[in-house]
Design an enzyme around this catalytic site. Sequence first.
Site, PDB file in Angstrom:
ATOM      1  N   GLN A  15      24.256  36.827 -30.646  1.00 57.48           N
ATOM      2  CA  GLN A  15      23.695  35.467 -30.994  1.00 57.48           C
ATOM      3  C   GLN A  15      24.282  34.974 -32.383  1.00 57.48           C
ATOM      4  OE1 GLN A  15      19.450  34.845 -32.169  1.00 57.48           O
ATOM      5  NE2 GLN A  15      19.504  33.226 -30.358  1.00 57.48           N
ATOM      6  N   ASN A  68      14.290  27.659 -32.760  1.00 60.64           N
ATOM      7  CA  ASN A  68      13.397  28.074 -33.439  1.00 60.64           C
ATOM      8  C   ASN A  68      13.449  27.789 -34.947  1.00 60.64           C
ATOM      9  OD1 ASN A  68      12.218  29.632 -31.370  1.00 60.64           O
ATOM     10  ND2 ASN A  68      13.537  31.468 -31.699  1.00 60.64           N
ATOM     11  N   TYR A 110      15.884  26.915 -36.709  1.00 55.89           N
ATOM     12  CA  TYR A 110      16.950  27.321 -37.776  1.00 55.89           C
ATOM     13  C   TYR A 110      18.044  26.080 -37.976  1.00 55.89           C
ATOM     14  CZ  TYR A 110      14.874  31.847 -37.515  1.00 55.89           C
ATOM     15  OH  TYR A 110      13.818  32.845 -37.450  1.00 55.89           O
ATOM     16  N   ARG A 142      21.032  28.570 -26.977  1.00 58.38           N
ATOM     17  CA  ARG A 142      19.809  28.631 -27.081  1.00 58.38           C
ATOM     18  C   ARG A 142      18.968  27.506 -27.497  1.00 58.38           C
ATOM     19  NH1 ARG A 142      15.246  33.500 -28.663  1.00 58.38           N
ATOM     20  NH2 ARG A 142      14.506  33.415 -26.386  1.00 58.38           N
ATOM     21  N   GLY A 157      11.652  39.460 -23.651  1.00 60.49           N
ATOM     22  CA  GLY A 157      11.985  39.705 -25.038  1.00 60.49           C
ATOM     23  C   GLY A 157      11.292  41.139 -25.294  1.00 60.49           C
TER      24      GLY A 157
HETATM   25  C1  LIG Z   1      15.963  35.052 -34.831  1.00 61.82           C
HETATM   26  C2  LIG Z   1      14.639  34.932 -34.958  1.00 61.82           C
HETATM   27  C3  LIG Z   1      14.297  33.733 -33.961  1.00 61.82           C
HETATM   28  O1  LIG Z   1      15.178  33.201 -33.182  1.00 61.82           O
HETATM   29  O2  LIG Z   1      12.961  33.437 -34.012  1.00 61.82           O
HETATM   30  C4  LIG Z   1      13.883  35.792 -35.504  1.00 61.82           C
HETATM   31  C5  LIG Z   1      13.773  35.997 -36.922  1.00 61.82           C
HETATM   32  C6  LIG Z   1      12.741  36.854 -37.308  1.00 61.82           C
HETATM   33  C7  LIG Z   1      11.668  37.302 -36.840  1.00 61.82           C
HETATM   34  C8  LIG Z   1      11.603  37.004 -35.269  1.00 61.82           C
HETATM   35  C9  LIG Z   1      12.699  36.110 -34.991  1.00 61.82           C
END
Ligand SMILES: C=C(C(=O)O)c1ccccc1
Length: 371
Positions: free
Chosen positions: A97, A181, A183, A230, A328
């Site tokens: 990823q 998520n 980001y 994703r 997950g």
């Molecule tokens: C990459 C993460 C995501 O996509 O939520 C993540 C990062 C930190 C803790 C849990 C998950």
Amino acid sequence: MPNLFDPLQVGDIAVANRIAMAPLTRNRSPNAVPKSITATYYQQRATAGLLVTEGTAISHQAQGYADVPGLYTPEALEGWKAVTKAVHDAGGKIVTQLWHVGRISHTSLQPNGGKPVAPSAITAKGKTYVINPDGNGGFVETSEPRALELSEIPGLIEDYRKAARAAIDAGFDGVEIHAANGYLLEQFMRSSSNQRSDAYGGSIENRIRLTVEVAEAISREIGGGRTGIRLSPVTPANDVSDPDPQPVYNALVEKLAPLGLAFIHVIEGATGGPRDFSQGDKPFDWSAFKSAYRNAGGQAVWIANNGYDRQMAMDTIASGKADMVAFGKPFIANPDLVRRLKEDAPLNQPDQSTFYGGGEKGYIDYPTLDA
Ligand SMILES: C=C(C(=O)O)c1ccccc1
């Protein structure tokens, strides 16, 4: 009628069943280098049809949490070669990823202690995990980001392209673009975090532009058949929101449709939370979302994720609503999850206290049915 245990072609990747391991951050790669226990961890879970690794930083700037692996140093690539070899030796398939956290970071994790980057200088209400000077891990408020200059965007896209090439050279079967998520890429798509007035902000077309350009660059570099993405249309993760996500995400998948992607991986609802969560005053229409992609000619495998159990997964595959289901947390505690689902065997429960950071405990010591 398709079932969960049928083989499937996922773009250029032939997989043994329709069960994917969802990306799971585990914070066990000091200096962004995956260690040998990581090769063991993924090898133990190689019966999954498709493994998606934990989020892996495309560059130092992309880092947002302590001990997250990267794809931007020779040492990390050597570590990943051991992982992909271990998985392939066990007959598995694995993609990595590609992750840029954007504003979900801290100055101590950034090059030269600088500010994290984001579409706009809007600080996320949230925390991230860093290693303190005393060597202990701890959660800190995310730092105030700086807005990316328009002139920086081509370099950012180049970082994604280089990371995708490095992933294939390290033996991965493909990559998953992390556009979920809250980001970086999702920060651009959501109006709460993107207040830009240039070609990457404002209209829906402008807010999805960066994600589309990243997907185009990666597909050109390694082939659409080795590229997945994703998405999390309604998640509130990491303080992102949008009053009307449906037209944003329908427009996005319509733009992705011509790229010949391998898979679209969709988090339904709030990440790790209620599946019926919605943004704004309308529930998200998941069927319309998938139809927008298919009607635009998109043929990628559709992977559904978030809170699925065995029966839900079997029903979803049989109905054709999804082509694969990603699990997950069940994979954390059950390396042999595929067998357990096939035999309807009881599942080990994961130990939340060992999810993030640490060593072998809670990582490679969960028992299989044969134990
Ligand atoms: C990459 C993460 C995501 O996509 O939520 C993540 C990062 C930190 C803790 C849990 C998950």
